[in-house]
Design a protein around this motif. Structure first.
Motif, PDB file in Angstrom:
ATOM      1  N   VAL A  95       0.838  -1.206   0.000  1.00 29.11           N
ATOM      2  CA  VAL A  95       0.000   0.000   0.000  1.00 29.11           C
ATOM      3  C   VAL A  95       0.871   1.254   0.000  1.00 29.11           C
ATOM      4  CG1 VAL A  95      -1.660   1.332   1.359  1.00 29.11           C
ATOM      5  CG2 VAL A  95      -1.967  -1.131   1.101  1.00 29.11           C
ATOM      6  N   TYR A  96       1.929   1.253   0.815  1.00 25.35           N
ATOM      7  CA  TYR A  96       2.814   2.422   0.865  1.00 25.35           C
ATOM      8  C   TYR A  96       3.472   2.665  -0.486  1.00 25.35           C
ATOM      9  CZ  TYR A  96       2.451   1.529   5.918  1.00 25.35           C
ATOM     10  OH  TYR A  96       1.990   1.304   7.189  1.00 25.35           O
ATOM     11  N   PHE A  97       3.965   1.590  -1.121  1.00 24.55           N
ATOM     12  CA  PHE A  97       4.600   1.740  -2.426  1.00 24.55           C
ATOM     13  C   PHE A  97       3.586   2.179  -3.483  1.00 24.55           C
ATOM     14  CE2 PHE A  97       7.990  -1.244  -0.800  1.00 24.55           C
ATOM     15  CZ  PHE A  97       9.015  -0.308  -0.857  1.00 24.55           C
ATOM     16  N   GLU A 101       3.523   5.383  -5.948  1.00 26.47           N
ATOM     17  CA  GLU A 101       3.516   5.003  -7.362  1.00 26.47           C
ATOM     18  C   GLU A 101       4.835   4.361  -7.748  1.00 26.47           C
ATOM     19  OE1 GLU A 101       2.405   8.363  -9.726  1.00 26.47           O
ATOM     20  OE2 GLU A 101       0.601   8.771  -8.556  1.00 26.47           O
ATOM     21  N   LEU A 102       5.308   3.469  -6.895  1.00 22.55           N
ATOM     22  CA  LEU A 102       6.615   2.838  -7.075  1.00 22.55           C
ATOM     23  C   LEU A 102       6.409   1.324  -7.103  1.00 22.55           C
ATOM     24  CD1 LEU A 102       9.524   4.008  -7.251  1.00 22.55           C
ATOM     25  CD2 LEU A 102       9.800   3.317  -4.872  1.00 22.55           C
ATOM     26  N   PHE A 103       6.317   0.769  -8.314  1.00 26.12           N
ATOM     27  CA  PHE A 103       6.020  -0.656  -8.462  1.00 26.12           C
ATOM     28  C   PHE A 103       7.231  -1.460  -8.915  1.00 26.12           C
ATOM     29  CE2 PHE A 103       2.137   1.780  -9.155  1.00 26.12           C
ATOM     30  CZ  PHE A 103       1.314   1.212  -8.193  1.00 26.12           C
ATOM     31  N   SER A 104       8.271  -0.793  -9.368  1.00 26.43           N
ATOM     32  CA  SER A 104       9.486  -1.474  -9.788  1.00 26.43           C
ATOM     33  C   SER A 104      10.198  -2.067  -8.580  1.00 26.43           C
ATOM     34  CB  SER A 104      10.410  -0.483 -10.505  1.00 26.43           C
ATOM     35  OG  SER A 104      11.743  -0.932 -10.496  1.00 26.43           O
ATOM     36  N   MET A 105      10.524  -3.365  -8.644  1.00 23.76           N
ATOM     37  CA  MET A 105      11.187  -4.040  -7.532  1.00 23.76           C
ATOM     38  C   MET A 105      12.543  -3.407  -7.233  1.00 23.76           C
ATOM     39  SD  MET A 105      10.721  -6.303  -5.299  1.00 23.76           S
ATOM     40  CE  MET A 105      11.796  -6.817  -3.981  1.00 23.76           C
ATOM     41  N   GLY A 106      13.279  -3.070  -8.272  1.00 27.25           N
ATOM     42  CA  GLY A 106      14.593  -2.458  -8.075  1.00 27.25           C
ATOM     43  C   GLY A 106      14.495  -1.131  -7.341  1.00 27.25           C
ATOM     44  N   PHE A 129       8.350   2.562   6.999  1.00 23.48           N
ATOM     45  CA  PHE A 129       8.720   1.430   6.152  1.00 23.48           C
ATOM     46  C   PHE A 129       9.509   0.383   6.929  1.00 23.48           C
ATOM     47  CE2 PHE A 129       7.424   4.206   2.798  1.00 23.48           C
ATOM     48  CZ  PHE A 129       7.154   3.405   1.698  1.00 23.48           C
ATOM     49  N   LEU A 130      10.523   0.824   7.667  1.00 18.47           N
ATOM     50  CA  LEU A 130      11.451  -0.122   8.287  1.00 18.47           C
ATOM     51  C   LEU A 130      10.817  -0.935   9.413  1.00 18.47           C
ATOM     52  CD1 LEU A 130      14.715   2.038   8.320  1.00 18.47           C
ATOM     53  CD2 LEU A 130      13.922   0.392   6.601  1.00 18.47           C
ATOM     54  N   LYS A 131       9.814  -0.384  10.080  1.00 18.87           N
ATOM     55  CA  LYS A 131       9.195  -1.149  11.171  1.00 18.87           C
ATOM     56  C   LYS A 131       8.453  -2.375  10.653  1.00 18.87           C
ATOM     57  CE  LYS A 131       4.665   1.083  11.600  1.00 18.87           C
ATOM     58  NZ  LYS A 131       3.761   1.829  12.501  1.00 18.87           N
ATOM     59  N   GLU A 132       8.065  -2.373   9.380  1.00 20.21           N
ATOM     60  CA  GLU A 132       7.379  -3.529   8.799  1.00 20.21           C
ATOM     61  C   GLU A 132       8.357  -4.640   8.420  1.00 20.21           C
ATOM     62  OE1 GLU A 132       4.288  -3.657   9.007  1.00 20.21           O
ATOM     63  OE2 GLU A 132       3.842  -1.537   9.375  1.00 20.21           O
ATOM     64  N   LEU A 133       9.647  -4.354   8.476  1.00 22.96           N
ATOM     65  CA  LEU A 133      10.655  -5.333   8.044  1.00 22.96           C
ATOM     66  C   LEU A 133      11.348  -6.015   9.211  1.00 22.96           C
ATOM     67  CD1 LEU A 133      12.193  -3.302   5.087  1.00 22.96           C
ATOM     68  CD2 LEU A 133      10.544  -5.173   4.992  1.00 22.96           C
ATOM     69  N   ARG A 134      10.802  -5.871  10.413  1.00 23.22           N
ATOM     70  CA  ARG A 134      11.375  -6.562  11.562  1.00 23.22           C
ATOM     71  C   ARG A 134      10.933  -8.032  11.541  1.00 23.22           C
ATOM     72  NH1 ARG A 134       9.385  -2.423  16.124  1.00 23.22           N
ATOM     73  NH2 ARG A 134       7.538  -2.621  14.808  1.00 23.22           N
ATOM     74  N   PRO A 135      11.859  -8.954  11.753  1.00 23.65           N
ATOM     75  CA  PRO A 135      11.514 -10.393  11.686  1.00 23.65           C
ATOM     76  C   PRO A 135      10.815 -10.858  12.954  1.00 23.65           C
ATOM     77  CG  PRO A 135      13.840 -10.125  12.175  1.00 23.65           C
ATOM     78  CD  PRO A 135      13.298  -8.732  11.954  1.00 23.65           C
TER      79      PRO A 135
END
Length: 201
Positions: A95-97, A101-106, A129-135
Motif C-alpha cells: 500500500v505504501y509503495f 507510485e513505485l512498483f518497480s522491484m529495483g 517502512f522499516l518497522k514492517e521489516l522486523r523479523p
C-alpha cells in the motif's frame, strides 16, 4: 492466644484507617500541586499513516515514467513469493509503495536501502517502512524469489553501507530516495515532529 492478639491488632489497624477516612469531618487526602512550580503539559498528536505517505509523494521531476521503470527493471514485487507469516507487513508495504507510485522491484529495494542508510534524513517515512521489516513472525524464506527476504537484504545493505552504495547495489533504478519522496513536504513533517509529539499509526 497469639492468634487472638494478631487478630485484635489487625482489627485495630483497620478501624484506625477507616476512621481516618470516615470521621465527622470526612477529611480525605488529596494530591497537592504547587502553583508556583513549572508545569509541563504534553500533547500527543496521532495521525494516520494513510495521511503521511501520500503527502510526501513526488509527483513531478521524475526522469523516467512509471512504465519505463517497470520495463527497464523487468520485475515487480507482486510476482515474488510472499511468506504467509509476513503477509500483513507485506500488504502494508504494498500500500505504501502504491501511494508512492513505485512498483518497480529495483526501485523499492533502493528506496528501502536508502531509508535504512539515513533514517534521520527521511524520518518519519523511514520508520514507517522499516518497522514492517522486523523479523517478528519467525524465520523468513532465504531466497531471491522471496519478497520479504529481498526487502530485508536491502535494509541490511543500507544499515551497513553509506547511502551512495545503494545506487550501486540497485543500478536498475535511476531514482534516489530524494527524487522519489517530496523532500520539502517531508521537512514539514519533521518540523511538526520536533514541535509536537506526533505519532503515526
Amino acid at each position: 492466644m497469639r492468634k487472638i492478639t494478631l487478630l485484635t491488632a489487625a482489627v485495630l489497624i483497620t478501624a484506625c484507617l477507616w476512621s481516618s477516612f470516615t470521621d465527622g469531618s470526612r477529611q480525605r487526602r488529596y494530591g497537592f500541586m504547587n502553583p508556583s512550580a513549572p508545569t509541563l503539559i504534553g500533547l500527543l498528536l496521532t495521525l494516520p499513516i494513510s495521511l503521511a505517505v501520500p503527502s510526501i509523494t513526488q509527483k513531478f521531476g521524475r526522469s523516467l515514467s512509471l512504465q519505463e521503470l517497470i520495463d527497464e527493471d523487468g520485475e515487480i514485487a507482486e510476482a515474488l513469493y510472499w511468506d504467509p507469516a509476513y503477509e500483513m507487513p507485506l500488504q502494508k508495504l504494498a500500500v505504501y509503495f502504491a501511494h508512492l507510485e513505485l512498483f518497480s522491484m529495483g526501485c523499492q529495494e533502493r528506496l528501502i536501502c536508502e531509508l535504512a542508510a539515513e533514517p534521520e534524513t527521511f524520518s518519519p517515512i523511514a520508520e514507517i517502512f522499516l518497522k514492517e521489516l522486523r523479523p517478528l513472525h519467525g524465520p523468513v524464506t532465504r531466497s531471491p524469489d522471496s519478497l520479504m527476504w529481498r526487502y530485508m537484504v536491502a535494509m541490511r545493505e543500507g544499515f551497513t553501507a553509506p547511502i551512495e552504495a545503494c545506487g550501486r547495489s540497485y543500478p536498475k533504478c535511476p531514482l534516489p530516495a530524494k527524487k522519489i519522496l517530496n523532500m520539502p513536504v517531508l521537512k514539514v513533517w519533521q518540523f511538526l515532529a520536533s514541535k509536537f509529539n506526533v505519532r503515526l499509526v
